[in-house]
Design a protein around this motif. Sequence first.
Motif, PDB file in Angstrom:
ATOM      1  N   UNK A   9      22.577  32.160  48.147  1.00 57.49           N
ATOM      2  CA  UNK A   9      22.822  30.901  47.453  1.00 57.49           C
ATOM      3  C   UNK A   9      23.764  29.971  48.205  1.00 57.49           C
ATOM      4  N   UNK A  10      24.671  30.532  49.011  1.00 58.35           N
ATOM      5  CA  UNK A  10      25.732  29.728  49.612  1.00 58.35           C
ATOM      6  C   UNK A  10      25.459  29.536  51.104  1.00 58.35           C
ATOM      7  N   UNK A  11      25.427  28.272  51.533  1.00 53.28           N
ATOM      8  CA  UNK A  11      25.286  27.961  52.969  1.00 53.28           C
ATOM      9  C   UNK A  11      26.623  27.954  53.689  1.00 53.28           C
ATOM     10  N   UNK A  12      27.678  27.537  52.977  1.00 53.81           N
ATOM     11  CA  UNK A  12      28.987  27.443  53.627  1.00 53.81           C
ATOM     12  C   UNK A  12      30.105  27.377  52.606  1.00 53.81           C
ATOM     13  N   UNK A  13      31.278  27.867  53.023  1.00 53.87           N
ATOM     14  CA  UNK A  13      32.537  27.667  52.290  1.00 53.87           C
ATOM     15  C   UNK A  13      33.479  26.979  53.260  1.00 53.87           C
ATOM     16  N   UNK A  14      34.052  25.864  52.821  1.00 53.29           N
ATOM     17  CA  UNK A  14      34.915  25.073  53.699  1.00 53.29           C
ATOM     18  C   UNK A  14      36.237  24.772  53.002  1.00 53.29           C
ATOM     19  N   UNK A  15      37.309  24.791  53.776  1.00 56.05           N
ATOM     20  CA  UNK A  15      38.600  24.288  53.294  1.00 56.05           C
ATOM     21  C   UNK A  15      39.045  23.264  54.325  1.00 56.05           C
ATOM     22  N   UNK A  16      39.116  22.009  53.883  1.00 55.52           N
ATOM     23  CA  UNK A  16      39.450  20.909  54.799  1.00 55.52           C
ATOM     24  C   UNK A  16      40.729  20.222  54.341  1.00 55.52           C
ATOM     25  N   UNK A  25      39.626  26.075  57.220  1.00 52.68           N
ATOM     26  CA  UNK A  25      38.812  27.290  57.180  1.00 52.68           C
ATOM     27  C   UNK A  25      37.355  26.856  57.035  1.00 52.68           C
ATOM     28  N   UNK A  26      36.473  27.501  57.773  1.00 58.61           N
ATOM     29  CA  UNK A  26      35.046  27.193  57.635  1.00 58.61           C
ATOM     30  C   UNK A  26      34.249  28.461  57.897  1.00 58.61           C
ATOM     31  N   UNK A  27      33.342  28.757  56.992  1.00 61.24           N
ATOM     32  CA  UNK A  27      32.455  29.903  57.196  1.00 61.24           C
ATOM     33  C   UNK A  27      31.055  29.477  56.777  1.00 61.24           C
ATOM     34  N   UNK A  28      30.138  29.543  57.733  1.00 56.40           N
ATOM     35  CA  UNK A  28      28.735  29.201  57.475  1.00 56.40           C
ATOM     36  C   UNK A  28      27.941  30.494  57.433  1.00 56.40           C
ATOM     37  N   UNK A  29      26.988  30.535  56.500  1.00 54.74           N
ATOM     38  CA  UNK A  29      26.255  31.781  56.277  1.00 54.74           C
ATOM     39  C   UNK A  29      24.786  31.651  56.665  1.00 54.74           C
ATOM     40  N   UNK A  30      24.248  32.748  57.134  1.00 56.44           N
ATOM     41  CA  UNK A  30      22.810  32.894  57.349  1.00 56.44           C
ATOM     42  C   UNK A  30      22.424  34.289  56.930  1.00 56.44           C
ATOM     43  N   UNK A  31      21.266  34.463  56.319  1.00 58.21           N
ATOM     44  CA  UNK A  31      20.844  35.824  55.999  1.00 58.21           C
ATOM     45  C   UNK A  31      20.767  36.652  57.282  1.00 58.21           C
ATOM     46  N   UNK A  32      21.104  37.944  57.205  1.00 61.10           N
ATOM     47  CA  UNK A  32      21.078  38.755  58.429  1.00 61.10           C
ATOM     48  C   UNK A  32      19.684  38.869  59.032  1.00 61.10           C
ATOM     49  N   UNK A  33      18.644  38.732  58.197  1.00 63.36           N
ATOM     50  CA  UNK A  33      17.267  38.869  58.691  1.00 63.36           C
ATOM     51  C   UNK A  33      16.432  37.702  58.186  1.00 63.36           C
ATOM     52  N   UNK A  34      16.008  36.794  59.081  1.00 67.70           N
ATOM     53  CA  UNK A  34      15.133  35.698  58.639  1.00 67.70           C
ATOM     54  C   UNK A  34      13.821  36.259  58.083  1.00 67.70           C
ATOM     55  N   UNK A  35      13.168  35.525  57.184  1.00 71.06           N
ATOM     56  CA  UNK A  35      11.905  36.018  56.629  1.00 71.06           C
ATOM     57  C   UNK A  35      10.838  36.157  57.705  1.00 71.06           C
ATOM     58  N   UNK A  36       9.870  37.018  57.444  1.00 74.24           N
ATOM     59  CA  UNK A  36       8.770  37.224  58.400  1.00 74.24           C
ATOM     60  C   UNK A  36       8.063  35.897  58.652  1.00 74.24           C
ATOM     61  N   UNK A 144      34.215  37.193  47.519  1.00 73.22           N
ATOM     62  CA  UNK A 144      33.359  36.334  46.684  1.00 73.22           C
ATOM     63  C   UNK A 144      31.935  36.287  47.233  1.00 73.22           C
ATOM     64  N   UNK A 145      31.804  36.144  48.551  1.00 76.17           N
ATOM     65  CA  UNK A 145      30.493  35.905  49.181  1.00 76.17           C
ATOM     66  C   UNK A 145      30.306  36.812  50.383  1.00 76.17           C
ATOM     67  N   UNK A 146      29.105  37.342  50.522  1.00 76.57           N
ATOM     68  CA  UNK A 146      28.764  38.122  51.713  1.00 76.57           C
ATOM     69  C   UNK A 146      27.387  37.672  52.191  1.00 76.57           C
ATOM     70  N   UNK A 147      27.311  37.196  53.428  1.00 78.99           N
ATOM     71  CA  UNK A 147      26.042  36.706  53.994  1.00 78.99           C
ATOM     72  C   UNK A 147      25.397  35.619  53.131  1.00 78.99           C
ATOM     73  N   UNK A 148      26.212  34.887  52.365  1.00 75.78           N
ATOM     74  CA  UNK A 148      25.672  33.841  51.508  1.00 75.78           C
ATOM     75  C   UNK A 148      25.310  34.312  50.108  1.00 75.78           C
ATOM     76  N   UNK A 149      25.452  35.626  49.864  1.00 77.27           N
ATOM     77  CA  UNK A 149      25.156  36.185  48.534  1.00 77.27           C
ATOM     78  C   UNK A 149      26.447  36.201  47.721  1.00 77.27           C
ATOM     79  N   UNK A 150      26.385  35.697  46.485  1.00 79.75           N
ATOM     80  CA  UNK A 150      27.567  35.678  45.620  1.00 79.75           C
ATOM     81  C   UNK A 150      27.764  37.074  45.032  1.00 79.75           C
ATOM     82  N   UNK A 151      28.942  37.652  45.289  1.00 84.33           N
ATOM     83  CA  UNK A 151      29.228  39.014  44.829  1.00 84.33           C
ATOM     84  C   UNK A 151      30.124  39.044  43.598  1.00 84.33           C
ATOM     85  N   UNK A 152      31.095  38.142  43.544  1.00 82.76           N
ATOM     86  CA  UNK A 152      32.116  38.220  42.490  1.00 82.76           C
ATOM     87  C   UNK A 152      32.642  36.827  42.192  1.00 82.76           C
TER      88      UNK A 152
END
Length: 202
Positions: A9-16, A25-36, A144-152
């Motif tokens: 769900x999350x592409x990025x978390x930024x603190x500016x 702080x900036x963290x951009x997310x991509x799924x570990x495995x792109x779809x086939x 809170x987020x891992x690989x763009x997936x919301x955990x908590x």
Amino acid sequence: MPGPLSLFAVNAVLILSTDDHSRIFAKYYSPPHPPAGAAPNATDYPGANPYPTVKEQKAFEKGLIEKTNKQTSDIILYDNRVVVFKMENDVMLYVVGSSEENEVLLYNVVLALRDALGILFKGGTDKRSIVENYDLVALAIDEIIDDGIILETDPVMIASRVSRAPAPDVPNMKNIDLSEQGLLNAWEFGKRRLAEGLRQGL
């Protein structure tokens, strides 16, 4: 028509910084495995990082803070992304998702981040406290987020996991009972601690 639903769900978390518009702080997310079938450097599938280079990221961030600095709402559509944000003292917290993403879901993430940092910094969330406690901020975001997936999204849980007291020092090797019974006792103790941890929802 909405695109396919994605866990990512999350592409990025930024603190500016609101003062000089710099990146704290900036963290951009991509799924570990792109779809086939996705091209090697594709950025158009659900959850893909739309800004793969630092240059693109900085350009996005510069435009974003200029757009949101004088906004009264907390949710905007910017560069075809849903962006939710909260201002805290001299910093702006952002959570970025795709244009099809659920705004309420992303808003809960930015609130969780704001409230978890508020607990960790006892209400004094600002540029200085974030820079001085960068490791805590990074750990909180990872909770809170891992690989763009919301955990908590429970700020109390997030803050408690991040600020847990350090474990006591490892006992002196001379005091360790290496007999069979001593090892069995250690094993039982470990099992009990694990069971307690699982019961407490760690």
